[in-house]
Design a protein around this motif. Sequence first.
Motif, PDB file in Angstrom:
ATOM      1  N   LEU A 184       7.694   8.445   1.069  1.00  0.00           N
ATOM      2  CA  LEU A 184       7.025   7.132   1.295  1.00  0.00           C
ATOM      3  C   LEU A 184       7.686   5.756   0.654  1.00  0.00           C
ATOM      4  O   LEU A 184       7.599   4.734   1.173  1.00  0.00           O
ATOM      5  N   MET A 185       8.402   6.118  -0.542  1.00  0.00           N
ATOM      6  CA  MET A 185       9.389   5.171  -0.991  1.00  0.00           C
ATOM      7  C   MET A 185      10.388   4.711   0.055  1.00  0.00           C
ATOM      8  O   MET A 185      10.839   3.436   0.211  1.00  0.00           O
ATOM      9  N   ILE A 186      11.110   5.768   0.494  1.00  0.00           N
ATOM     10  CA  ILE A 186      12.218   5.270   1.414  1.00  0.00           C
ATOM     11  C   ILE A 186      11.762   4.657   2.599  1.00  0.00           C
ATOM     12  O   ILE A 186      12.180   4.066   3.278  1.00  0.00           O
ATOM     13  N   PHE A 187      10.449   5.020   3.230  1.00  0.00           N
ATOM     14  CA  PHE A 187       9.979   4.392   4.340  1.00  0.00           C
ATOM     15  C   PHE A 187       9.486   2.899   3.742  1.00  0.00           C
ATOM     16  O   PHE A 187       9.906   1.944   4.915  1.00  0.00           O
ATOM     17  N   LEU A 209       0.739  -1.300  -0.022  1.00  0.00           N
ATOM     18  CA  LEU A 209      -0.085  -0.008  -0.156  1.00  0.00           C
ATOM     19  C   LEU A 209       0.829   1.488  -0.105  1.00  0.00           C
ATOM     20  O   LEU A 209       0.564   2.361  -0.661  1.00  0.00           O
ATOM     21  N   LEU A 210       1.988   1.413   0.711  1.00  0.00           N
ATOM     22  CA  LEU A 210       2.898   2.315   0.879  1.00  0.00           C
ATOM     23  C   LEU A 210       3.614   2.596  -0.483  1.00  0.00           C
ATOM     24  O   LEU A 210       3.825   3.916  -1.279  1.00  0.00           O
ATOM     25  N   THR A 211       3.879   1.361  -1.066  1.00  0.00           N
ATOM     26  CA  THR A 211       4.606   1.570  -2.601  1.00  0.00           C
ATOM     27  C   THR A 211       3.678   2.167  -3.359  1.00  0.00           C
ATOM     28  O   THR A 211       3.863   2.904  -4.419  1.00  0.00           O
ATOM     29  N   PHE A 212       2.296   1.575  -3.556  1.00  0.00           N
ATOM     30  CA  PHE A 212       1.338   2.242  -4.250  1.00  0.00           C
ATOM     31  C   PHE A 212       1.068   3.341  -4.178  1.00  0.00           C
ATOM     32  O   PHE A 212       1.046   4.607  -5.143  1.00  0.00           O
ATOM     33  N   LEU A 213       0.883   4.126  -3.020  1.00  0.00           N
ATOM     34  CA  LEU A 213       0.611   5.547  -2.565  1.00  0.00           C
ATOM     35  C   LEU A 213       2.052   6.287  -3.139  1.00  0.00           C
ATOM     36  O   LEU A 213       1.826   7.520  -3.619  1.00  0.00           O
ATOM     37  N   ALA A 214       3.178   6.077  -2.926  1.00  0.00           N
ATOM     38  CA  ALA A 214       4.157   6.489  -3.332  1.00  0.00           C
ATOM     39  C   ALA A 214       4.315   6.707  -4.902  1.00  0.00           C
ATOM     40  O   ALA A 214       4.504   7.688  -5.508  1.00  0.00           O
ATOM     41  N   LYS A 233       3.358  20.120  -6.698  1.00  0.00           N
ATOM     42  CA  LYS A 233       4.267  19.257  -7.653  1.00  0.00           C
ATOM     43  C   LYS A 233       5.463  18.868  -6.611  1.00  0.00           C
ATOM     44  O   LYS A 233       5.840  17.976  -6.345  1.00  0.00           O
ATOM     45  N   LYS A 234       6.041  19.924  -5.977  1.00  0.00           N
ATOM     46  CA  LYS A 234       7.365  19.641  -5.252  1.00  0.00           C
ATOM     47  C   LYS A 234       6.933  18.990  -3.849  1.00  0.00           C
ATOM     48  O   LYS A 234       7.577  18.029  -3.497  1.00  0.00           O
ATOM     49  N   PRO A 235       5.841  19.196  -3.097  1.00  0.00           N
ATOM     50  CA  PRO A 235       5.545  18.580  -1.964  1.00  0.00           C
ATOM     51  C   PRO A 235       4.978  17.174  -2.374  1.00  0.00           C
ATOM     52  O   PRO A 235       5.324  16.438  -1.630  1.00  0.00           O
ATOM     53  N   SER A 236       4.376  17.008  -3.428  1.00  0.00           N
ATOM     54  CA  SER A 236       4.106  15.717  -3.920  1.00  0.00           C
ATOM     55  C   SER A 236       5.033  14.634  -4.171  1.00  0.00           C
ATOM     56  O   SER A 236       5.260  13.613  -3.843  1.00  0.00           O
ATOM     57  N   GLN A 237       6.254  15.247  -4.684  1.00  0.00           N
ATOM     58  CA  GLN A 237       7.387  14.628  -5.013  1.00  0.00           C
ATOM     59  C   GLN A 237       8.262  14.222  -3.789  1.00  0.00           C
ATOM     60  O   GLN A 237       8.777  13.217  -3.681  1.00  0.00           O
ATOM     61  N   LEU A 238       8.267  15.172  -2.863  1.00  0.00           N
ATOM     62  CA  LEU A 238       9.096  14.847  -1.511  1.00  0.00           C
ATOM     63  C   LEU A 238       8.065  13.821  -0.944  1.00  0.00           C
ATOM     64  O   LEU A 238       8.770  13.043  -0.061  1.00  0.00           O
ATOM     65  N   ALA A 239       7.059  13.842  -0.791  1.00  0.00           N
ATOM     66  CA  ALA A 239       6.004  12.879   0.044  1.00  0.00           C
ATOM     67  C   ALA A 239       6.215  11.486  -0.794  1.00  0.00           C
ATOM     68  O   ALA A 239       6.204  10.667  -0.034  1.00  0.00           O
TER      69      ALA A 239
END
Length: 110
Positions: free
Chosen positions: A49-52, A7-12, A39-45
């Motif tokens: 999420l991918m790192i987590f 789920l986290l990978t999907f959201l990321a 765009k910028k906050p979305s890319q950072l989020a």
Amino acid sequence: MVTFISLLTFLAFYLSYGTSKKMAAVGNLGLEKWSGEHKKPSQLASLALMIFSLGLSCFFWGVGSGTFTFFILLMTVASLVILLAPLRLLNYRFLGILFICSILFETILF
């Protein structure tokens, strides 16, 4: 745990896919509009999420297997998002049924 990592990978990936210029914002999940406007906050989020998700995968399966499993999961999720998003099949009902079945299979089989 596997379902949560998926789920986290999907959201990321879906957040990073929403920032793409080629994506037609359909608006089924609600994230498309926000990720297109911010765009910028979305890319950072998405990166967070991918790192987590990678960290959880490495914690759950070990460093080598976790990294390998994370990238296989990322490729699978990315392929499904790219194929199903333009067909407007990614909605709350479909994703809910998919993840409920995944949780049931995970608890029954493991």
